[in-house]
Design a protein around this motif. Sequence first.
Motif, PDB file in Angstrom:
ATOM      1  N   UNK A  79      -0.024 -17.525  -2.276  1.00 18.08           N
ATOM      2  CA  UNK A  79      -0.167 -16.139  -2.423  1.00 18.08           C
ATOM      3  C   UNK A  79       0.816 -15.659  -3.576  1.00 18.08           C
ATOM      4  N   UNK A  80       0.217 -14.881  -4.459  1.00 21.64           N
ATOM      5  CA  UNK A  80       0.934 -14.045  -5.442  1.00 21.64           C
ATOM      6  C   UNK A  80       1.212 -12.507  -5.166  1.00 21.64           C
ATOM      7  N   UNK A  81       2.545 -12.495  -5.139  1.00 17.99           N
ATOM      8  CA  UNK A  81       3.063 -11.024  -5.004  1.00 17.99           C
ATOM      9  C   UNK A  81       3.490 -10.450  -6.212  1.00 17.99           C
ATOM     10  N   UNK A  82       2.906  -9.360  -6.436  1.00 16.19           N
ATOM     11  CA  UNK A  82       3.014  -8.373  -7.794  1.00 16.19           C
ATOM     12  C   UNK A  82       3.830  -7.151  -7.348  1.00 16.19           C
ATOM     13  N   UNK A  83       5.104  -6.913  -8.077  1.00 12.92           N
ATOM     14  CA  UNK A  83       5.798  -5.872  -7.923  1.00 12.92           C
ATOM     15  C   UNK A  83       5.703  -4.890  -9.008  1.00 12.92           C
ATOM     16  N   UNK A  84       5.392  -3.597  -8.981  1.00 15.20           N
ATOM     17  CA  UNK A  84       5.078  -2.849 -10.285  1.00 15.20           C
ATOM     18  C   UNK A  84       5.809  -1.350  -9.822  1.00 15.20           C
TER      19      UNK A  84
END
Length: 119
Positions: A79-84
């Motif tokens: 799982x990739x987690x993307x923080x924006x």
Amino acid sequence: MVGSRGTILVGNARSGFSNVGFAGDTETLLSIIRFKDKYIVASDYALHIFDGHHLTPLKPRLRRGGTPTPLRVQAVDDVLFYFDYKLGVHRFDGNRWEEISIPPELLARDFRGLVGRGP
């Protein structure tokens, strides 16, 4: 490691690092992670796939549209987690993007714990 002006370093403290970035790149790269069989890079304005030689735009399909302002990418298992900064936190399982809802209390600068949760 990644850095300013397209710097991408591979290696470790014991054997040293080599720059695998490419000439002509002037982007500020904020974060890099290996996700499945690819390297995902967060720059100061977008997500990219790095193949060892070039950055290719990765355009996540997020429910909330808008201009990306990436902060970081991380991967746990598959799982990739993307923080924006503006679009919040999203997870990607390789097929589908999903927004992760963050309670407003956790977004407060002076966080004092979640309301109604305690011993």
